[in-house]
Design a protein around this motif. Structure first.
Motif, PDB file in Angstrom:
ATOM      1  N   GLN A  38       0.821  -1.206   0.000  1.00  0.00           N
ATOM      2  CA  GLN A  38       0.000   0.000   0.000  1.00  0.00           C
ATOM      3  C   GLN A  38       0.861   1.264   0.000  1.00  0.00           C
ATOM      4  N   ASP A  39       0.390   2.263  -0.774  1.00  0.00           N
ATOM      5  CA  ASP A  39       1.013   3.594  -0.807  1.00  0.00           C
ATOM      6  C   ASP A  39      -0.060   4.610  -0.464  1.00  0.00           C
ATOM      7  N   PHE A  40       0.291   5.559   0.381  1.00  0.00           N
ATOM      8  CA  PHE A  40      -0.678   6.564   0.806  1.00  0.00           C
ATOM      9  C   PHE A  40      -0.158   7.955   0.471  1.00  0.00           C
ATOM     10  N   GLY A  41      -1.021   8.761  -0.167  1.00  0.00           N
ATOM     11  CA  GLY A  41      -0.669  10.155  -0.447  1.00  0.00           C
ATOM     12  C   GLY A  41       0.340  10.311  -1.558  1.00  0.00           C
ATOM     13  N   ILE A  42       0.453   9.307  -2.447  1.00  0.00           N
ATOM     14  CA  ILE A  42       1.410   9.359  -3.547  1.00  0.00           C
ATOM     15  C   ILE A  42       0.656   9.424  -4.871  1.00  0.00           C
ATOM     16  N   SER A  43       1.076  10.325  -5.752  1.00  0.00           N
ATOM     17  CA  SER A  43       0.422  10.454  -7.056  1.00  0.00           C
ATOM     18  C   SER A  43       0.716   9.243  -7.920  1.00  0.00           C
ATOM     19  N   GLY A  44      -0.266   8.920  -8.792  1.00  0.00           N
ATOM     20  CA  GLY A  44      -0.089   7.795  -9.709  1.00  0.00           C
ATOM     21  C   GLY A  44       0.596   8.179 -11.002  1.00  0.00           C
ATOM     22  N   THR A  45       0.961   9.460 -11.156  1.00  0.00           N
ATOM     23  CA  THR A  45       1.573   9.896 -12.413  1.00  0.00           C
ATOM     24  C   THR A  45       3.037   9.515 -12.512  1.00  0.00           C
ATOM     25  N   LYS A  46       3.626   9.030 -11.414  1.00  0.00           N
ATOM     26  CA  LYS A  46       5.028   8.610 -11.469  1.00  0.00           C
ATOM     27  C   LYS A  46       5.257   7.476 -10.482  1.00  0.00           C
ATOM     28  N   ILE A  47       6.334   6.736 -10.696  1.00  0.00           N
ATOM     29  CA  ILE A  47       6.630   5.574  -9.854  1.00  0.00           C
ATOM     30  C   ILE A  47       7.576   5.945  -8.724  1.00  0.00           C
ATOM     31  N   THR A  48       8.513   6.862  -8.992  1.00  0.00           N
ATOM     32  CA  THR A  48       9.470   7.270  -7.970  1.00  0.00           C
ATOM     33  C   THR A  48       8.740   7.742  -6.722  1.00  0.00           C
ATOM     34  N   GLY A  49       9.138   7.239  -5.568  1.00  0.00           N
ATOM     35  CA  GLY A  49       8.500   7.621  -4.313  1.00  0.00           C
ATOM     36  C   GLY A  49       7.439   6.642  -3.857  1.00  0.00           C
ATOM     37  N   ARG A  50       6.984   5.782  -4.755  1.00  0.00           N
ATOM     38  CA  ARG A  50       5.980   4.770  -4.389  1.00  0.00           C
ATOM     39  C   ARG A  50       6.714   3.511  -3.933  1.00  0.00           C
ATOM     40  N   ASP A  51       7.155   3.551  -2.689  1.00  0.00           N
ATOM     41  CA  ASP A  51       8.039   2.509  -2.169  1.00  0.00           C
ATOM     42  C   ASP A  51       7.399   1.127  -2.201  1.00  0.00           C
ATOM     43  N   SER A  52       6.127   1.056  -1.843  1.00  0.00           N
ATOM     44  CA  SER A  52       5.460  -0.249  -1.826  1.00  0.00           C
ATOM     45  C   SER A  52       5.283  -0.802  -3.240  1.00  0.00           C
ATOM     46  N   PHE A  53       4.968   0.065  -4.186  1.00  0.00           N
ATOM     47  CA  PHE A  53       4.829  -0.364  -5.582  1.00  0.00           C
ATOM     48  C   PHE A  53       6.171  -0.921  -6.086  1.00  0.00           C
ATOM     49  N   ILE A  54       7.268  -0.199  -5.786  1.00  0.00           N
ATOM     50  CA  ILE A  54       8.600  -0.648  -6.212  1.00  0.00           C
ATOM     51  C   ILE A  54       8.921  -2.008  -5.600  1.00  0.00           C
ATOM     52  N   GLN A  55       8.622  -2.173  -4.292  1.00  0.00           N
ATOM     53  CA  GLN A  55       8.894  -3.448  -3.634  1.00  0.00           C
ATOM     54  C   GLN A  55       8.061  -4.563  -4.246  1.00  0.00           C
ATOM     55  N   MET A  56       6.813  -4.256  -4.612  1.00  0.00           N
ATOM     56  CA  MET A  56       5.949  -5.265  -5.226  1.00  0.00           C
ATOM     57  C   MET A  56       6.540  -5.729  -6.561  1.00  0.00           C
ATOM     58  N   MET A  57       7.085  -4.809  -7.358  1.00  0.00           N
ATOM     59  CA  MET A  57       7.703  -5.171  -8.636  1.00  0.00           C
ATOM     60  C   MET A  57       8.925  -6.074  -8.412  1.00  0.00           C
ATOM     61  N   ILE A  58       9.706  -5.741  -7.377  1.00  0.00           N
ATOM     62  CA  ILE A  58      10.895  -6.562  -7.060  1.00  0.00           C
ATOM     63  C   ILE A  58      10.467  -7.965  -6.637  1.00  0.00           C
ATOM     64  N   ASP A  59       9.404  -8.037  -5.807  1.00  0.00           N
ATOM     65  CA  ASP A  59       8.885  -9.346  -5.361  1.00  0.00           C
ATOM     66  C   ASP A  59       8.257 -10.117  -6.516  1.00  0.00           C
ATOM     67  N   ALA A  60       7.891  -9.389  -7.583  1.00  0.00           N
ATOM     68  CA  ALA A  60       7.321 -10.050  -8.767  1.00  0.00           C
ATOM     69  C   ALA A  60       8.403 -10.581  -9.695  1.00  0.00           C
ATOM     70  N   GLY A  61       9.658 -10.419  -9.314  1.00  0.00           N
ATOM     71  CA  GLY A  61      10.753 -10.953 -10.124  1.00  0.00           C
ATOM     72  C   GLY A  61      11.357  -9.940 -11.076  1.00  0.00           C
ATOM     73  N   LEU A  62      11.067  -8.649 -10.862  1.00  0.00           N
ATOM     74  CA  LEU A  62      11.676  -7.605 -11.682  1.00  0.00           C
ATOM     75  C   LEU A  62      12.791  -6.921 -10.899  1.00  0.00           C
ATOM     76  N   LYS A  63      13.565  -6.107 -11.576  1.00  0.00           N
ATOM     77  CA  LYS A  63      14.617  -5.338 -10.914  1.00  0.00           C
ATOM     78  C   LYS A  63      14.683  -3.946 -11.537  1.00  0.00           C
ATOM     79  N   GLN A  64      15.226  -3.017 -10.775  1.00  0.00           N
ATOM     80  CA  GLN A  64      15.358  -1.641 -11.248  1.00  0.00           C
ATOM     81  C   GLN A  64      16.620  -1.508 -12.093  1.00  0.00           C
ATOM     82  N   HIS A  65      16.453  -0.969 -13.282  1.00  0.00           N
ATOM     83  CA  HIS A  65      17.598  -0.676 -14.154  1.00  0.00           C
ATOM     84  C   HIS A  65      17.689   0.841 -14.284  1.00  0.00           C
ATOM     85  N   PHE A  66      18.734   1.428 -13.676  1.00  0.00           N
ATOM     86  CA  PHE A  66      18.855   2.879 -13.627  1.00  0.00           C
ATOM     87  C   PHE A  66      19.452   3.412 -14.927  1.00  0.00           C
ATOM     88  N   ILE A  67      18.714   4.351 -15.530  1.00  0.00           N
ATOM     89  CA  ILE A  67      19.168   5.015 -16.750  1.00  0.00           C
ATOM     90  C   ILE A  67      20.005   6.233 -16.382  1.00  0.00           C
TER      91      ILE A  67
END
Length: 519
Positions: A38-67
């Protein structure tokens, strides 16, 4: 089945909405194991700052690739399996409002993880549903863009109508009914004192120190921060002017979404009778005349036409000069975060030169340390050279003509041995098959190279034997020179001016690494 439940509410929604989302979706899957993100008070227009969303993607078998340092995308991680089978969320807009999310769905598909949206009962595992979801996402983004445009239009209209927006400005009480700023005399006296100290030639840090010494602190009982004082002295509201259109939203639907300061020529500055002036316009102008004079290093109060680093800070990536800029990020004081940027990068972009920017205070700190350690560094360097030369002298003294002659004899004997092997190979060469000729030819070349190497060693030894005494004398003279330099070195620090006279270039590499080249 293991299910990931993702819930998000925006800033204006209540925490009860978050609870309702969780309870509703859990009721749909009573027999499944559910992991809640869960994320509270975070806009859906961007992913940065949505810590729970990022963790969910990592738990889904993805990883962050920094550009870049901050911007990243998600890619499938070959070394990690997802800990759940499906992601369930209320709606597409809860998941994200950015069309970049389509790329995430593709990466999740590689890991066998799909997303289900309960409000429209659609799932990314279905091609038909995916088409509807893509359309829904595009419409959601369009809706946000329309809202943004309407907001911008409204802001511009109220700006041109001279409406006051700042309702928490130090020194004033905001009256909402009349849209006016009324002076708070106790705070207004502090504002006047700040402008007075500025006109007297004091820098922002010094102003804070003087105010603190006079028992004047901010509303939290702390000394006024430098950035706060800068913002206040640059705020023309204190002279009765309303200033609007200073900030602009950039890259709304991307990870680079930010608010930046607009150019001054685009600001809307209007005299406003509903703002009681704390200072006169003349006082405001005098303060800014003084600020414009304070261009010298670290704003010490003198004036100069250029900085002492001008032309000396060089990009180690492309060879162009670094020059100074000022941060336009929202929340920063005007000119409060000066930094250096490569001229190529500024003009042509990161694709041509991707060297890092560097803060002005980091360059100043480096130069200050050079001043303090200039002589110390020379002494250390000379001492290291002295130790090396003393070792070389010791080695030279242990050599004798007899020892060198013995080495020469050993090498000569080795050359004779190699030449005998070479002669035998050549004799056999003519009688061999073509295949053997190739093998022998390679051995011949190896032996010839070995003879050449031994002959070179002989030349070195002959030179050493002939110059053994002169080599010792040369090393002894170098040692004497270094010892004299160590005695003559001044132990005092260099001034900044003295150091910069000695510096030819300060090259700046990625990671803010410095390489100094002296004249």
């Amino acid at each position: 089945m293991k299910i990931a439940l993702y819930v998000r509410v925006s800033t204006e929604e209540q925490e009860s909405s978050l609870i309702n989302q969780k309870e509703y979706i859990k009721s749909l899957y009573p027999d499944d194991e559910i992991i809640v993100y869960q994320d509270f008070g975070i806009s859906g227009t961007k992913i940065t700052g949505r810590d729970s969303f990022i963790q969910m993607m990592i738990d889904a078998g993805l990883k962050q690739h920094f550009i870049t340092k901050k911007k990243f995308i998600f890619v499938a991680d070959e070394n990690k399996d997802p800990i759940f089978d499906k992601i369930v969320t209320k709606s597409v807009t809860r998941f994200a409002r950015n069309t970049d999310i389509l790329a995430i769905w593709k990466e999740l598909e590689q890991k066998g993880v799909y997303v289900h949206f309960t409000d429209i009962n659609k799932d990314t595992s279905s091609k038909t549903d995916s088409f509807v979801l893509n359309l829904s996402l595009t419409l959601g983004q369009e809706e946000s863009a329309n809202i943004s445009e309407r907001t911008k239009f409204g802001n511009m209209a109220t700006a041109k109508a001279n409406k006051i927006r700042n309702n928490s400005l130090y020194g004033y009480t905001f009256i909402r009914e009349s849209n006016s700023l009324i002076i708070k005399e106790d705070e207004a006296d502090v504002v006047r004192r700040m402008f007075e100290l500025c006109i007297q030639g004091n820098g922002y840090v010094k102003i804070s120190e003087i105010l603190a010494s006079e028992g004047i602190f901010n509303n939290d009982g702390q000394p006024f921060a430098m950035s706060t004082i800068k913002n206040m002295i640059h705020n023309k509201k204190y002279a009765g002017f309303n200033v609007r259109n200073q900030w602009q939203s950039k890259n709304l639907f991307s990870e680079n979404h930010t608010n930046v300061r607009t150019k001054k020529e685009n600001w809307i500055i209007q005299k406003n009778d509903r703002i009681e002036p704390i200072i006169s316009e003349e006082t405001w102008n005098l303060a800014h005349e003084q600020i414009n004079k304070r261009l010298l290093h670290q704003n010490t109060g003198g004036t100069t036409e250029k900085r002492d680093t001008q032309g000396k800070l060089i990009c180690n990536c492309c060879g162009k000069s670094f020059y100074i800029c000022h941060s336009r990020k929202k929340g920063s004081a005007i000119n409060s975060h000066p930094y250096y940027i490569c001229a190529t990068k500024k003009k042509e972009g990161k694709s041509v030169c991707d060297n890092d920017n560097i803060k002005l205070n980091k360059v100043d700190l480096f130069i200050d340390n050079l001043c303090k350690n200039y002589y110390k560094n020379i002494r250390l360097s000379n001492k290291a050279r002295l130790v090396k030369l003393q070792y070389e002298l010791k080695q030279a003294k242990t050599k004798s003509v007899v020892d060198i002659n013995k080495q020469i004899d050993d090498i000569m004997a080795n050359i004779v041995k190699i030449e005998e092997q070479l002669s035998k190979l050549i004799d056999n060469f003519l009688e061999c098959s073509d295949v053997m000729k190739k093998v022998i030819d390679k051995k011949i070349k190896v032996l010839e190279a070995s003879i050449e190497q031994n002959n070179n060693e002989l030349l070195k030894l002959e030179r050493t034997k002939n110059n053994i005494n002169s080599d010792k004398l040369e090393i002894e003279n170098k040692i004497k020179e270094i010892k004299n330099e160590l005695k003559a070195l001044d132990t005092a620090e260099l001034t900044r001016d003295q150091l910069m006279d000695k510096v030819k270039f300060i090259k700046i590499d990625k990671g803010n690494k410095f390489i100094v080249e002296y004249c």
